[in-house]
Design an enzyme around this catalytic site. Structure first.
Site, PDB file in Angstrom:
ATOM      1  N   THR A 233       0.867  -1.178   0.000  1.00  0.00           N
ATOM      2  CA  THR A 233       0.000   0.000   0.000  1.00  0.00           C
ATOM      3  C   THR A 233       0.907   1.232   0.000  1.00  0.00           C
ATOM      4  O   THR A 233       1.015   1.933   1.006  1.00  0.00           O
ATOM      5  CB  THR A 233      -0.940   0.018   1.215  1.00  0.00           C
ATOM      6  OG1 THR A 233      -0.170  -0.144   2.422  1.00  0.00           O
ATOM      7  CG2 THR A 233      -1.959  -1.098   1.128  1.00  0.00           C
ATOM      8  N   ALA A 305       7.721  -5.698  15.074  1.00  0.00           N
ATOM      9  CA  ALA A 305       8.934  -4.897  14.958  1.00  0.00           C
ATOM     10  C   ALA A 305       9.965  -5.753  14.243  1.00  0.00           C
ATOM     11  O   ALA A 305      10.266  -6.866  14.691  1.00  0.00           O
ATOM     12  CB  ALA A 305       9.443  -4.486  16.334  1.00  0.00           C
ATOM     13  N   CYS A 417       6.838   1.596   7.599  1.00  0.00           N
ATOM     14  CA  CYS A 417       5.544   1.998   8.160  1.00  0.00           C
ATOM     15  C   CYS A 417       5.477   3.419   8.686  1.00  0.00           C
ATOM     16  O   CYS A 417       4.519   4.136   8.410  1.00  0.00           O
ATOM     17  CB  CYS A 417       5.143   1.039   9.277  1.00  0.00           C
ATOM     18  SG  CYS A 417       4.769  -0.635   8.708  1.00  0.00           S
ATOM     19  N   PHE A 418       6.472   3.831   9.470  1.00  0.00           N
ATOM     20  CA  PHE A 418       6.315   5.067  10.231  1.00  0.00           C
ATOM     21  C   PHE A 418       5.990   6.266   9.349  1.00  0.00           C
ATOM     22  O   PHE A 418       4.978   6.937   9.541  1.00  0.00           O
ATOM     23  CB  PHE A 418       7.574   5.349  11.048  1.00  0.00           C
ATOM     24  CG  PHE A 418       7.679   4.523  12.311  1.00  0.00           C
ATOM     25  CD1 PHE A 418       6.730   3.562  12.618  1.00  0.00           C
ATOM     26  CD2 PHE A 418       8.723   4.701  13.190  1.00  0.00           C
ATOM     27  CE1 PHE A 418       6.815   2.798  13.765  1.00  0.00           C
ATOM     28  CE2 PHE A 418       8.825   3.943  14.343  1.00  0.00           C
ATOM     29  CZ  PHE A 418       7.876   2.998  14.638  1.00  0.00           C
TER      30      PHE A 418
END
Length: 625
Positions: A233, A305, A417-418
């Site tokens: 995504t 993680a 992600c972040f």
């Protein structure tokens, strides 16, 4: 009288040693008169009694002949063994004896069934139906019915997650599918496509037994009961929302393929990180192409993680499952909950509505990134004032309301992600008329970018305001230790910043290949999050960059050394040997605060550590080049 008005029958009929059909008659409410009529009817029909006892062996025993030997029915579960009450031979032909016997049998089965479910939560019923009046649920126990799970996407989330599910649920067939043939071949080889401590052992235990990797996407999607979707995504690079919004092209393509090939009802699980309300859009696609097939959409975001993903899967802080607040939605949630209940304690499996689950993932990553940006902002102030960010972070983290995690100052956060999730959150806030909230989260990204550029400026300004033609050794390219993942790694921006000043860079990372490093340095921002076959196949190699497989080779003849990943091996290098082979003055720029600055200064290095008191040499140099 209440006990007479409610007859709870929970009879487990073990037909075969390997297969158990569970007949659950819950709360059959009858009046006292109806109860007496029911008992009279059962005792008066000898054929009923004959059929009942035939299922458990002979008319007067409790053994079943199979495969030429006598076996105790239900011996697998410890139910219906020799502990069953046997009829008295002197009275077995009397109606009174039959009535007592059947009541005892049913009571015994009910007690045994409740006790078995209490001991093993993972054997809860597949349908997840709450007890209701006059309800008959014919369902199959998950542990006895081979449920098939298919995961679309064999990446950092899909591969490890499905491997652990296969390990913990040996009765469930798990297939990971992907359109990338090289990736699937790697999963089926001795060299997995991703590095994660413990993953190799898990895959080897399950692969070929109940864990499979395949490129036959449509076949396995059509056969699956539960479909996890773990596709890319990426952040949009063009059009509406470019640079912030999530690109759901691959998710939509997966949904349409599911609708095209499905021949039975499916539970579709969002595993990718997606914007809030994505489930609603996917639901519309599936519903309008359903051909009479029912779909339930669940959100089951991952909170892994990298570097500790397998341990996180074995002992998760929580498993979050979001679904529709309808009877069908609750059943689907319970079905997925039963899968995780094989090894996850029930109090750690959280259930919410769809939108809460989708937003929780974005919010969790935003909060974690915010902590890193907060301590990095403080690190800049520490350098200006002479404070030590490590001491400040330790003091702050001792406050139990804050805690010590994610308070390590560094060159900046990275990973898949972040940044992507915060940008997505910013876009959602802007679309919902919340500009102040959007600007708040934008600042987390701005501080992260500032920290990386500040590090580059410190390197250049310290080395006489130029690195042109100078060799700079870079130790570590992955965004964190114990992973080979380079997505959004700070090393990319640092290297590009140094290359912009004409530096010659020599890179060593124990888990990242030269091809990956060259690809990352040649690609445009956000291109990394597209499938490999859509990325540049032969990126132009950056000539000023060389990759070596030895830290000492990387630092030989270098003017400066940048530590950009906190690999444990970098803590124990022979820095005296490194110093002897470097140009003088020799600089160390520690972007992860993992080396002993004072010991390196004793050797002769000029040392810069983020957020710590500056070396005497650096105090005289401008902070910005």
């Amino acid at each position: 009288m209440d006990s007479c008005e409610s007859l709870l029958i929970n009879a487990s009929l073990v037909l075969w040693h390997e297969r158990a059909l569970v007949v659950h008659l819950t709360t059959l409410s009858v009046s006292p008169l109806s109860l007496l009529q029911l008992l009279w009817f059962l005792t008066s029909l000898d054929a009923v009694a004959t059929f009942f006892f035939f299922l458990y062996g002979t008319r007067h025993g409790y053994f079943l002949k199979r495969r030429g030997r006598s076996e105790s029915v239900g011996s697998r579960d410890g139910v219906f063994k020799d502990s069953w009450p046997r009829p008295s031979s002197a009275h077995r032909h009397t109606n009174t004896s039959r009535r007592r016997q059947r009541a005892s049998l049913l009571s015994h089965a009910s007690r045994q069934g409740r006790e078995r479910d209490r001991r093993s939560p993972s054997r809860r019923r597949w349908c997840g139906c709450p007890p209701s009046s006059s309800e008959i649920c014919l369902v199959t126990d998950l542990s006895d019915k081979m449920v098939k799970i298919c995961c679309i996407g064999a990446g950092y989330v899909g591969g490890p997650t499905m491997a652990v599910i296969a390990l913990k649920c040996p009765d469930i067939e798990v297939v990971v599918v992907d359109i990338s043939k090289p990736r699937i071949e790697a999963w089926n080889s001795d060299t997995l496509p991703i590095y994660e401590p413990g993953l190799d052992d898990v895959v080897k235990q399950c692969r070929g037994r109940n864990l499979f990797f395949s490129t036959d996407v449509e076949k396995h999607v059509a056969e699956a009961d539960i479909i996890f979707v773990s596709v890319n995504t990426p952040t949009k690079t063009r059009g509406l929302g470019a640079g912030k919004a999530a690109d759901l092209t691959y998710w939509e393509s997966a949904a349409r393929m599911i609708a095209d090939v499905s021949k039975s009802d499916k539970i579709v699980v969002e595993k990718s990180t997606v914007p809030v309300k994505t489930a609603e859009a996917i639901e519309k696609i599936l519903t309008h192409n359903s051909k009479g097939i029912n779909y339930q959409i669940l959100s089951n975001p991952e909170f892994l993680a990298e570097g500790t993903a397998i341990e996180d899967l074995f002992k998760p802080d929580r498993v979050l499952i979001g679904g529709r607040e309808t009877p069908e939605g609750r059943k689907a949630v319970q079905a997925l909950k039963d899968v995780y209940a094989h090894w996850v304690p029930e109090d750690r499996i959280l259930t919410t509505n769809l939108w809460s689950a989708e937003l929780s993932k974005l919010a969790a990553n935003a909060f974690l990134a915010q902590r890193i940006s907060s301590v990095n902002a403080i690190s800049a102030l520490c350098e200006a004032t002479g404070a030590n960010v490590t001491e400040v972070a330790y003091a702050v983290g001792k406050d139990t309301r804050i805690g010590p995690k994610f308070l390590n100052a560094s060159v900046g956060f990275g990973g898949s992600c972040f940044q992507k999730d915060i940008l997505n959150l910013v876009y959602i806030c802007e679309c919902n008329g919340l500009p102040e909230v959007a600007n708040y989260w934008k600042q987390v990204i701005k501080i992260n970018d500032y920290q990386k550029s500040r590090f580059v400026n410190r390197v250049v300004s310290s080395m006489f305001n130029t690195v042109a033609g100078k060799k700079i050794a870079v130790l570590g390219f992955a965004f964190k230790k114990d992973t080979g993942d380079t997505r959004e790694t700070p090393a990319i921006d640092v290297c590009k910043g140094l290359l912009g000043d004409k530096a010659q860079i020599s890179i060593y990372d124990p888990q990242v290949t030269e091809d990956q490093i060259q690809r990352d340095l040649a690609m445009n921002k956000f291109d990394w999050d597209h499938p490999m076959h859509l990325q540049p196949t032969s990126p132009t190699a950056v000539k000023q960059v060389s990759c070596v497989w030895d830290a000492y080779e990387a630092t030989k003849g270098a003017h400066g050394l940048c530590i950009l990943t906190e690999w444990d091996e970098f803590k124990t290098l022979d820095y005296q040997k490194i110093f002897d082979n470097m140009q003088k003055p020799a600089f160390v720029f520690d972007g992860r605060n993992i080396v002993d600055s004072e010991k390196l200064r004793e050797i002769g290095f000029i040392v810069y550590s983020i957020g710590k008191p500056l070396d005497a040499w650096l105090k005289d140099m401008p902070a910005v080049a």
